[in-house]
Design an enzyme around this catalytic site. Sequence first.
Site, PDB file in Angstrom:
ATOM      1  N   THR A 260       0.867  -1.181   0.000  1.00 42.85           N
ATOM      2  CA  THR A 260       0.000   0.000   0.000  1.00 42.85           C
ATOM      3  C   THR A 260       0.899   1.223   0.000  1.00 42.85           C
ATOM      4  O   THR A 260       1.635   1.443   0.976  1.00 42.85           O
ATOM      5  CB  THR A 260      -0.896   0.029   1.256  1.00 42.85           C
ATOM      6  OG1 THR A 260      -1.671  -1.166   1.290  1.00 42.85           O
ATOM      7  CG2 THR A 260      -1.816   1.227   1.236  1.00 42.85           C
TER       8      THR A 260
ATOM      9  N   LYS B 243      -7.731   1.526  -2.789  1.00 46.54           N
ATOM     10  CA  LYS B 243      -7.368   1.107  -1.420  1.00 46.54           C
ATOM     11  C   LYS B 243      -7.503   2.273  -0.432  1.00 46.54           C
ATOM     12  O   LYS B 243      -8.089   2.124   0.639  1.00 46.54           O
ATOM     13  CB  LYS B 243      -5.931   0.579  -1.453  1.00 46.54           C
ATOM     14  CG  LYS B 243      -5.296   0.328  -0.118  1.00 46.54           C
ATOM     15  CD  LYS B 243      -5.677  -1.001   0.485  1.00 46.54           C
ATOM     16  CE  LYS B 243      -5.070  -1.157   1.864  1.00 46.54           C
ATOM     17  NZ  LYS B 243      -5.533  -2.345   2.538  1.00 46.54           N
TER      18      LYS B 243
ATOM     19  N   LYS C 148      -1.357   5.108   8.629  1.00 49.11           N
ATOM     20  CA  LYS C 148      -0.573   5.191   7.379  1.00 49.11           C
ATOM     21  C   LYS C 148      -1.516   5.404   6.176  1.00 49.11           C
ATOM     22  O   LYS C 148      -1.293   6.294   5.352  1.00 49.11           O
ATOM     23  CB  LYS C 148       0.223   3.898   7.193  1.00 49.11           C
ATOM     24  CG  LYS C 148       0.931   3.813   5.855  1.00 49.11           C
ATOM     25  CD  LYS C 148       1.429   2.419   5.529  1.00 49.11           C
ATOM     26  CE  LYS C 148       1.711   2.336   4.040  1.00 49.11           C
ATOM     27  NZ  LYS C 148       2.151   1.033   3.588  1.00 49.11           N
TER      28      LYS C 148
HETATM   29  P1  NAD Z   1       6.104  -5.780   7.203  1.00 47.54           P
HETATM   30  O1  NAD Z   1       6.880  -4.641   7.704  1.00 47.54           O
HETATM   31  O2  NAD Z   1       5.785  -6.922   8.130  1.00 47.54           O
HETATM   32  O3  NAD Z   1       6.816  -6.404   5.916  1.00 47.54           O
HETATM   33  C1  NAD Z   1       7.542  -5.666   4.963  1.00 47.54           C
HETATM   34  C2  NAD Z   1       8.795  -6.435   4.634  1.00 47.54           C
HETATM   35  O4  NAD Z   1       9.526  -5.721   3.629  1.00 47.54           O
HETATM   36  C3  NAD Z   1       9.738  -6.589   5.836  1.00 47.54           C
HETATM   37  O5  NAD Z   1      10.028  -7.958   6.065  1.00 47.54           O
HETATM   38  C4  NAD Z   1      10.975  -5.806   5.431  1.00 47.54           C
HETATM   39  O6  NAD Z   1      12.187  -6.342   5.920  1.00 47.54           O
HETATM   40  C5  NAD Z   1      10.885  -5.894   3.915  1.00 47.54           C
HETATM   41  N1  NAD Z   1      11.694  -4.885   3.259  1.00 47.54           N
HETATM   42  C6  NAD Z   1      11.905  -3.591   3.635  1.00 47.54           C
HETATM   43  N2  NAD Z   1      12.773  -3.002   2.776  1.00 47.54           N
HETATM   44  C7  NAD Z   1      13.091  -3.935   1.855  1.00 47.54           C
HETATM   45  C8  NAD Z   1      13.943  -3.930   0.725  1.00 47.54           C
HETATM   46  N3  NAD Z   1      14.625  -2.829   0.382  1.00 47.54           N
HETATM   47  N4  NAD Z   1      14.073  -5.063   0.004  1.00 47.54           N
HETATM   48  C9  NAD Z   1      13.363  -6.176   0.336  1.00 47.54           C
HETATM   49  N5  NAD Z   1      12.541  -6.248   1.408  1.00 47.54           N
HETATM   50  C10 NAD Z   1      12.421  -5.132   2.155  1.00 47.54           C
HETATM   51  O7  NAD Z   1       4.730  -5.154   6.625  1.00 47.54           O
HETATM   52  P2  NAD Z   1       3.395  -5.950   6.230  1.00 47.54           P
HETATM   53  O8  NAD Z   1       2.444  -5.921   7.375  1.00 47.54           O
HETATM   54  O9  NAD Z   1       3.769  -7.243   5.601  1.00 47.54           O
HETATM   55  O10 NAD Z   1       2.798  -4.948   5.145  1.00 47.54           O
HETATM   56  C11 NAD Z   1       3.328  -4.871   3.843  1.00 47.54           C
HETATM   57  C12 NAD Z   1       2.462  -3.947   3.011  1.00 47.54           C
HETATM   58  O11 NAD Z   1       1.132  -4.451   2.994  1.00 47.54           O
HETATM   59  C13 NAD Z   1       2.386  -2.525   3.563  1.00 47.54           C
HETATM   60  O12 NAD Z   1       2.433  -1.626   2.485  1.00 47.54           O
HETATM   61  C14 NAD Z   1       1.035  -2.493   4.263  1.00 47.54           C
HETATM   62  O13 NAD Z   1       0.488  -1.193   4.297  1.00 47.54           O
HETATM   63  C15 NAD Z   1       0.232  -3.432   3.400  1.00 47.54           C
HETATM   64  N6  NAD Z   1      -0.898  -4.063   4.089  1.00 47.54           N
HETATM   65  C16 NAD Z   1      -0.708  -4.635   5.322  1.00 47.54           C
HETATM   66  C17 NAD Z   1      -1.793  -5.224   5.949  1.00 47.54           C
HETATM   67  C18 NAD Z   1      -1.622  -5.855   7.329  1.00 47.54           C
HETATM   68  O14 NAD Z   1      -2.630  -6.164   7.966  1.00 47.54           O
HETATM   69  N7  NAD Z   1      -0.392  -6.105   7.790  1.00 47.54           N
HETATM   70  C19 NAD Z   1      -3.042  -5.243   5.350  1.00 47.54           C
HETATM   71  C20 NAD Z   1      -3.195  -4.713   4.073  1.00 47.54           C
HETATM   72  C21 NAD Z   1      -2.092  -4.105   3.449  1.00 47.54           C
END
Ligand code: NAD
Length: 297
Positions: A96, A171, A246
């Site tokens: 997102t 979204k 966010k």
């Molecule tokens: P998270 O922080 O758990 O996972 C993100 C991952 O990306 C981490 O493991 C991090 O190490 C990795 N990362 C960061 N920089 C990187 C790079 N340069 N190269 C490779 N990997 C890298 O976050 P999440 O909860 O998995 O959310 C991910 C996305 O999904 C976000 O944009 C969030 O807004 C969206 N989202 C999350 C949810 C939820 O409930 N968690 C729901 C809908 C949407």
Amino acid sequence: MADIGFIGVGNMGRPMAANLVKAGHAVTVFDPVADAARAAEAAGCRRAADVAEAARGRAIVLTMLPSGAEVREVYLGEGGVLTAARPGDLLVDCSTIDVATAREVSEAAARAGMAMLDAPVSGGVRGAAAATLTFMVGGEAEAVARAEPILLAMGKTVVHAGGSGNGQAAKICNNMILGASMIVVAEAFALADRLGLERQKLYDIASKSSGQCWALTVNCPAPGPVPAAPSSNGFRPGFTAAMMLKDLRLAQAAALATGTPTPIGAEAAALYGLLCAAGHGGLDFSAVFLMVSGEEA
Ligand code: NAD
């Protein structure tokens, strides 16, 4: 079976990658956090040493990253996806992020001869684990058709929202509705408490009346009426207040950029900002009830 690169295997990405493996795909992951990459490996993925190795020679590259800054770096940075992938490859960002970054990265991919989609999800960590996510997709119809079978291994619904960036637009508009409606439902329950109206009675009536909405019937912010809701379970998420903040801030940035008056969306962003500043960012976003009712978690 497709050869898939998956970059960013955190809370959402890891179960999504695991579901691709379960569907019989070969998945190569990269995440700079070793524990995250190891957990994906334990779920049957192969580990790459960097972004380029995860992206090179794959039929499709997926990303699930925290925000626009990481998406920009992973795609456009040195050794990024656009230098490693080949013309004709399909790139799908499920993070997102802001609409402007989504469109900018997608335009850069198009200049490099690659098709790119923005495909943020709804359904949270539970939906990611159960492969029931909804994907809101922006980009060319032909690329959406190519991506659809892969996305359906991780979710139940794929909606083509229009051109590049429109997945992100859908979204943030959806979550602005959700964030604001959660606050007013919380206010209604706090008011009912003070008027001597039982929570269960308000729930029974409003859930069958014109006040009915998801924030009330599924994720009721007042503890009690919905036993499975986070509010009835110590506000354990669910969808955290920090994530909601966010998304509301992304909506506000888009409102500012387009000159759209969104006073309720702005107020919702301010209230979740206060909730997070009070140390509740890790609770479910329905914990906004604590703020309006004055109750303890
Ligand atoms: P998270 O922080 O758990 O996972 C993100 C991952 O990306 C981490 O493991 C991090 O190490 C990795 N990362 C960061 N920089 C990187 C790079 N340069 N190269 C490779 N990997 C890298 O976050 P999440 O909860 O998995 O959310 C991910 C996305 O999904 C976000 O944009 C969030 O807004 C969206 N989202 C999350 C949810 C939820 O409930 N968690 C729901 C809908 C949407």
